[in-house]
Write an enzyme that holds these catalytic residues in place. Structure first.
Site, PDB file in Angstrom:
ATOM      1  N   CYS A  51       0.900  -1.138   0.000  1.00 26.71           N
ATOM      2  CA  CYS A  51       0.000   0.000   0.000  1.00 26.71           C
ATOM      3  C   CYS A  51       0.943   1.193   0.000  1.00 26.71           C
ATOM      4  CB  CYS A  51      -0.842   0.001   1.268  1.00 26.71           C
ATOM      5  SG  CYS A  51      -1.992   1.361   1.300  1.00 26.71           S
ATOM      6  N   ASN A 109       3.708  -0.275   3.149  1.00 25.87           N
ATOM      7  CA  ASN A 109       3.635  -1.596   3.796  1.00 25.87           C
ATOM      8  C   ASN A 109       4.570  -2.548   3.067  1.00 25.87           C
ATOM      9  OD1 ASN A 109       1.504  -0.605   5.310  1.00 25.87           O
ATOM     10  ND2 ASN A 109      -0.058  -1.906   4.406  1.00 25.87           N
ATOM     11  N   SER A 139      -1.972  17.442   3.222  1.00 26.75           N
ATOM     12  CA  SER A 139      -0.974  16.385   3.149  1.00 26.75           C
ATOM     13  C   SER A 139       0.399  17.050   3.060  1.00 26.75           C
ATOM     14  CB  SER A 139      -1.202  15.526   1.902  1.00 26.75           C
ATOM     15  OG  SER A 139      -2.479  14.935   1.942  1.00 26.75           O
ATOM     16  N   HIS A 192       3.856   7.697   7.957  1.00 29.69           N
ATOM     17  CA  HIS A 192       3.203   7.441   6.669  1.00 29.69           C
ATOM     18  C   HIS A 192       1.883   8.176   6.487  1.00 29.69           C
ATOM     19  CE1 HIS A 192       0.194   4.958   8.544  1.00 29.69           C
ATOM     20  NE2 HIS A 192      -0.215   4.420   7.425  1.00 29.69           N
ATOM     21  N   GLY A 196      -2.833   8.812  10.772  1.00 28.29           N
ATOM     22  CA  GLY A 196      -3.115   7.827  11.808  1.00 28.29           C
ATOM     23  C   GLY A 196      -4.486   8.060  12.396  1.00 28.29           C
ATOM     24  N   LYS A 231     -13.133   8.213  -3.511  1.00 28.20           N
ATOM     25  CA  LYS A 231     -12.836   7.147  -2.559  1.00 28.20           C
ATOM     26  C   LYS A 231     -13.666   5.913  -2.887  1.00 28.20           C
ATOM     27  CE  LYS A 231     -11.932   8.038   1.778  1.00 28.20           C
ATOM     28  NZ  LYS A 231     -10.482   8.102   1.938  1.00 28.20           N
TER      29      LYS A 231
END
Lengths: 481, 143
Positions: free
Chosen positions: A98, A330, A385, A404, A407, A480
């Site tokens: 990912c 990941n 971001s 990353h 969270g 999304k």
């Protein structure tokens, strides 16, 4: 073992002292504010559990965006000795590789805003979310799928869906070595056949935004990030293909752990010695999934370029949607690190963490060797971001890794409760963000308040010297799953 | 959004989704867990039990492992082959194997509203236990 205490070391670091079956200390990167959310949380227990695994080197690490995962914490980093250590499929996660790709463009925010709804609609129809069913318009033959699994993003580019220059700015050049399709189950092959180029649900997205603020002008210039310029972030992974690889491997390793006499504090931490056939087989299949994910983001980047072309009538030269970089979140990789003053081969597990190699590292693309590796940190869909670059502190303290994302701070059930009676899509629209989602529950569960403020997270990795802030991006439109 | 059903409940878990499932017998517990899994994915009341798909799991290490393998099998049928399910029957059950049937139909975007995707059924915090009132299971799903 219960939830352990974390002792404050300095403004950015907390130690979980070795206790019980832990082989090493835990080290959590967090500010006082972020630690408030973590105190008494199972995340800390998970950091301690990982410290119990055989052959772990240095410390069991948690990045400031760490939150409660399954087995390993999300935001966890662990390095295992290449000879005496283990590999744990749960330490990579179900969504193998990912990750995030960032594109920049020649367009300005002002030109984009009036056409935002049309662009979001074009992205939504051109890039299937894959929710509910696989894509019906494109499917891979077995021969094509096997080629993709060993070649990664290059396979997509050679099919005419991308630019050769994309490949130069992807982690591992978009192809992880050691991929062996013979190590992949029939089921994984079947799941992968019709999901290439799909986003998936949960926190995955394609987001159009712009460069709101630049912190380091010289570095931003090398990355082609001008204030006001339109950007696109793609966050997705290896889809059902990767989930199946992890699923197959976890089931295998539950047995392998018992066979090799590895005591597990949580079954999801199942693992096998790196020298074992089970580990070799997993790593060969995991590399296939990593390559599937690189190919997936490449295919979606192509979909983004097509959508811009359709909505603005611009060719590649005009929109200039170049890949800035593409990172894994990941993954498990063999890397060389200094541990207690000695050079070691380490199998670094990053589960919700980003590689952050500093300037001068030989594994960086030539174009970025002087600035360090770009690090892409998506926040929640309402705020912002960040783009960072790797710094020397990451090599010294975190096996070349940093955070990353934001969270989660709120469970999905709590987010659902908080969203009750609110028109979230409308609220986001009022904040200047156009959202389209395929899953009915996605927008509520992924609402901005469900996440930590990513600025707090980035402040910690910047302050601790793991990576440096370069620019901040603000969303304008999101699709999304 | 589906009302949370009384035969299972969602437990707070920051990263993922945890379920607590109860049933009078072990066979019903497996069937109920499967129904809960699909209720997380979509409104199962919109799914009609038009066809039966045989489901067979073998070689599990124990009852907990069998539960994860059974649900993973159903997730595979959904994600790879486009099935959505409404109900489940468990006919033959032992610690390491299970045979049964999943009743449902092919996914139809016009009738089936997907709530969220489930990536996998994990072994984290997995618990299966029996008390005077029957059986219960705790499961964590990766979303």
């Amino acid at each position: 073992m219960g939830i352990p205490n974390a002792e404050r070391i300095d403004d950015w670091r907390w130690r979980i002292p070795r206790q019980g079956a832990m082989n090493v200390d835990g080290l959590v990167f967090a500010s006082d504010r972020l630690m408030q959310d973590l105190r008494g949380d199972p995340t800390l227990e998970q950091v301690a559990n990982v410290a119990c695994l055989p052959g772990i080197l240095g410390e069991s690490l948690a990045m400031p965006d760490a939150h409660w995962g399954y087995g390993f914490p999300i935001g966890g980093v662990a390095g295992f000795d290449a000879e005496d250590g283990v590999v744990s499929p749960g330490g990579v996660g179900y969504d193998i590789n990912c990750g995030v790709r960032l594109l920049r463009s020649n367009l300005e925010r002002e030109a984009l805003v009036p056409r935002m709804q049309a662009l979001v609609d074009a992205l939504f129809s051109g890039i299937p979310t894959g929710v509910g069913a696989h894509r019906r318009d494109e499917s891979l033959s077995e021969k094509e799928e096997r080629a993709l699994l060993t070649q990664g993003a290059r396979w997509v580019v050679e099919r005419g869906q991308g630019w050769a220059s994309d490949l130069e700015v992807i982690e591992e050049a978009g192809r992880l070595s050691g991929a062996d399709p013979d190590a992949v189950s029939e089921r994984a092959m079947e799941r992968g056949r019709r999901q290439l180029g799909t986003v998936g649900s949960g926190n995955h997205f394609v987001e159009v935004g712009f460069v709101e603020e630049v912190y380091d002008t010289a570095v931003a210039e090398v990355l082609g990030l001008r204030p006001g310029a339109v950007t696109v972030l793609i966050h997705s992974g290896s889809r059902g293909f990767g989930y199946q690889i992890c699923d197959d491997a976890v089931k295998e390793m539950v047995r392998a752990s018992a066979r090799y006499g590895i005591r597990l504090p949580d079954r999801q931490l199942c693992c096998a010695p790196l020298s074992s056939p089970e580990a070799r087989s997993y790593l060969a299949a995991m590399a296939c999934a990593a390559n599937y994910a690189f190919a997936n983001r490449q295919r979606m980047a192509h979909g983004v370029r097509e959508a811009f072309q359709r909505v603005f009538g611009m060719g590649p030269r005009e929109h200039g949607l170049h890949t800035v970089y593409d990172v894994c979140h990941n993954i498990a990789k063999f890397e060389t690190h200094h541990v207690a003053g000695k050079e070691r081969r380490v199998c670094v597990h990053r589960k919700g963490a980003t590689r952050a190699f500093p300037p001068g590292h030989p594994d960086l693309p030539v174009a970025y060797r002087e600035i360090g590796q770009p690090v892409l940190i998506p926040g929640d869909m309402g705020r912002y971001s960040y783009v960072l670059v790797g710094a020397p502190g990451a090599m010294a303290e975190s096996f070349g890794s940093t955070c990353h994302g934001a969270g989660r701070v709120m469970s999905r059930t709590a987010a659902k409760r908080a969203a009750r009676g609110r028109a979230l899509v409308r609220e986001l629209e009022d904040r200047g963000v156009t959202v389209r989602s395929a899953g009915l529950a996605t927008v509520a569960e992924e609402m901005p308040e469900a996440y930590k403020n990513v600025a707090d997270v980035v402040e910690v990795v910047h302050g601790a010297g793991l990576s440096r802030k370069v620019a901040r991006l603000v969303p304008l439109g999101v699709i999304k799953g | 959004m589906t009302a949370e059903e009384s035969w299972y409940r969602l437990i707070d878990h920051t990263g993922d989704l945890a379920l607590l499932i109860r049933a009078p017998t072990l066979a019903e517990l497996y069937a109920t867990a499967a129904r809960a899994l699909f209720d997380v994915i979509l409104d199962i009341h919109s799914v009609e039990p038009r066809e039966g798909v045989p489901v067979r799991v073998r070689g599990a290490a124990d009852r907990e492992d069998l539960l994860v393998r059974f649900l993973s099998e159903l997730l595979f049928l959904h994600d790879a082959r486009g099935w959505v399910f409404h109900a489940f029957r468990v006919d033959d059950l032992a610690d390491e194997r299970l045979e049964g049937e999943a009743l449902g139909e092919s996914f139809d975007p016009r009738r089936h509203a997907i709530l969220r995707q489930v990536k996998a059924v994990t072994y984290h915090h997995l618990l299966l236990s029996q008390d005077r009132d029957g059986w219960s299971a705790r499961l964590v799903l990766d979303l």
